[in-house]
Design an enzyme around this catalytic site. Structure first.
Site, PDB file in Angstrom:
ATOM      1  N   ASP A  14      41.059  39.700  36.199  1.00 47.41           N
ATOM      2  CA  ASP A  14      40.533  40.669  36.227  1.00 47.41           C
ATOM      3  C   ASP A  14      38.915  40.105  35.185  1.00 47.41           C
ATOM      4  OD1 ASP A  14      42.210  43.178  36.142  1.00 47.41           O
ATOM      5  OD2 ASP A  14      42.187  42.656  33.995  1.00 47.41           O
ATOM      6  N   LYS A  17      37.179  37.550  39.974  1.00 47.02           N
ATOM      7  CA  LYS A  17      37.432  37.247  41.441  1.00 47.02           C
ATOM      8  C   LYS A  17      37.070  36.905  42.119  1.00 47.02           C
ATOM      9  CE  LYS A  17      41.719  36.371  39.469  1.00 47.02           C
ATOM     10  NZ  LYS A  17      41.981  37.215  38.780  1.00 47.02           N
ATOM     11  N   GLN A 222      45.761  36.819  39.127  1.00 47.78           N
ATOM     12  CA  GLN A 222      46.488  37.107  38.007  1.00 47.78           C
ATOM     13  C   GLN A 222      45.370  35.820  37.376  1.00 47.78           C
ATOM     14  OE1 GLN A 222      49.182  38.026  40.026  1.00 47.78           O
ATOM     15  NE2 GLN A 222      48.212  40.224  39.852  1.00 47.78           N
TER      16      GLN A 222
END
Ligand code: IMP
Length: 422
Positions: A14, A17, A222
């Site tokens: 979070d 990206k 992730q």
């Protein structure tokens, strides 16, 4: 010369990206996902509407960019077709999507198993996204998973029925509802047919693209501290969202990669359980959450918030070979008035400036050493570095000097264009 740029999260996910990936995709022929599945999520504005991506690389929105779901990804076909439907409505050319023959497929039993495994862990639960990611990778490692290509094998139905029978035995043991075997088989035979036009040997497709001087952007999912090997195991995801996962999840070599952009925020956040050394489980954390709208894109869970951790970031920069940093939410930190940057840890009277084995496993006992900075500035939407107030520049320079990597992108607001590019 072709370019392969990689965008990776440096913290717990979070970091924003998607914003950097979307910008870089503008100059790329191919946008690529290599790891994870629909546990990821980011939102992109397109034709005045918000589109949420969990699986398909968002670069597909550019007219001239193909999208590749690489072999390291785990695919829930239901989610795949939901995303394709949205893209179709927006007039996106779907023939630009290519799915690896070797990507693994998520089945409904993986999702149920994810929930069961979490329950069985009790207080030690990971706080997964319950999307079946871990169990799908478990079956991959156990060699009972299905790659996309295996769905076209004459053995597929028999093996799928075998898996469902065995999983149902497990669910029965723990009093979980049993899955309807025929329904799953029918659904997946249908998905298999619908998926066919997109399936290809993406490894060879990517190699040929590089031979033809094409540019590739790898959209990381992730983040480093959630890496199964290099993150805070066991509070991690079940893949390698670091630079190594980009290679094994695509077939690109280390030598192909030209740029590695590491993304973090001007503060830090985490969803799910696990250590978070600079967490502010207090009013400060609550304020950051509200100012930064820190609620999960995939699960809507409130994110835990805290100060930027330059010790952990240094570790992430080193592991991934980061060549340029992207710092998001500088505008948010500017609304706090004052902020802290963690530059060291203290454990048993020893000072550490690196994230090492001594720290891992003792995260809850570690004391933090902070540098305090004034952060009272209004920079919403600014587009050039020189126009930043001195305190905003100082914030960036402290990070840059500590990590010894240039900051190339600075987020100054929620929209994709709210970014300074240096
Ligand atoms: P899983 O990936 O669903 O198995 O979840 C494992 C851990 O990774 C949990 O703490 C999740 O909250 C976290 N996680 C997985 N994907 C993301 C993501 O895209 N952003 C942030 N955290 C994530």
């Amino acid at each position: 010369m072709s370019k392969v740029a990689v965008v990776l999260g440096l913290n717990y996910g979070d970091e924003g990206k998607g914003k950097v990936s979307t910008f870089l995709a503008g100059n790329s022929d191919i946008a690529l996902r290599c790891t994870g599945g629909n546990n990821a999520g980011h939102t992109v504005e397109f034709n005045g509407e918000k589109i949420v991506f969990h699986l398909i690389p968002s670069g597909i929105l550019n007219k001239n960019t193909d999208a590749v779901i690489g072999n390291g990804v785990v695919i829930d076909p239901k989610v795949l077709f939901e995303e394709l439907e949205v893209l179709d409505k927006h007039g996106v050319d779907l023939s630009k999507l290519h799915i690896s023959t070797r990507a693994h497929v998520i089945f409904p039993y993986h999702i149920e198993e994810d929930k069961l495994q979490e329950l069985l862990k009790g207080d030690d639960k990971v706080g997964t996204t319950a999307r079946g990611i871990g169990p799908c990778y478990m079956d991959k490692a156990n060699r009972i998973g299905f790659r996309v290509i295996d769905m076209y094998n004459e053995d597929f139905e028999r093996k799928l029925r075998r898996n469902i029978t065995n999983k149902n035995k497990l669910f029965d043991l723990y009093g979980f509802p049993l899955l309807d075997e025929n329904k799953i088989v029918d659904e997946y035979l249908e998905y298999r047919d619908k998926m066919k036009p997109y399936v290809m040997d993406t490894v060879s497709f990517l190699h040929k693209a590089l031979d033809n001087n094409k540019n590739i952007i790898c959209e990381g999912a992730q983040a480093t501290m959630l890496d199964m090997d290099l993150g805070d195991y066991p509070m991690v995801t079940s893949s390698n969202p670091t630079i190594g996962g980009i290679q094994t999840g695509s077939g690109l070599s280390a030598n192909d990669i030209t740029d590695v952009y590491g993304v973090c925020k001007a503060y830090a956040s985490r969803v799910g359980e696990g250590p978070f050394i600079t967490e502010q489980n207090n009013e400060i954390g609550d304020t950051i959450r509200e100012l930064g709208h820190e609620y999960g894109a995939t699960t809507k869970r409130p994110r835990r918030c805290g100060w930027i951790d330059l010790v952990a970031l240094k570790y992430a920069v080193r592991i991934n070979g980061v060549t340029g940093l992207a710092i998001n939410h500088l505008d948010t930190i500017g609304k706090l008035g004052k902020a802290k940057l963690c530059v060291g840890y203290k454990l048993n009277n020893v000072i550490y400036d690196e994230y090492s084995d001594d720290i891992i496993g003792h995260e809850n006992e570690v004391e933090t050493i902070y540098v305090d900075l004034n952060t009272e500035f209004e920079i919403a939407g600014l587009k050039d570095y020189e126009s930043l107030p001195i305190d905003a520049k100082k914030y960036i320079e402290v990070i840059e000097n500590h990590l010894c990597v240039p900051v190339k992108f600075i987020g100054t607001g929620p929209d994709n264009d709210d970014m300074i590019i240096r």
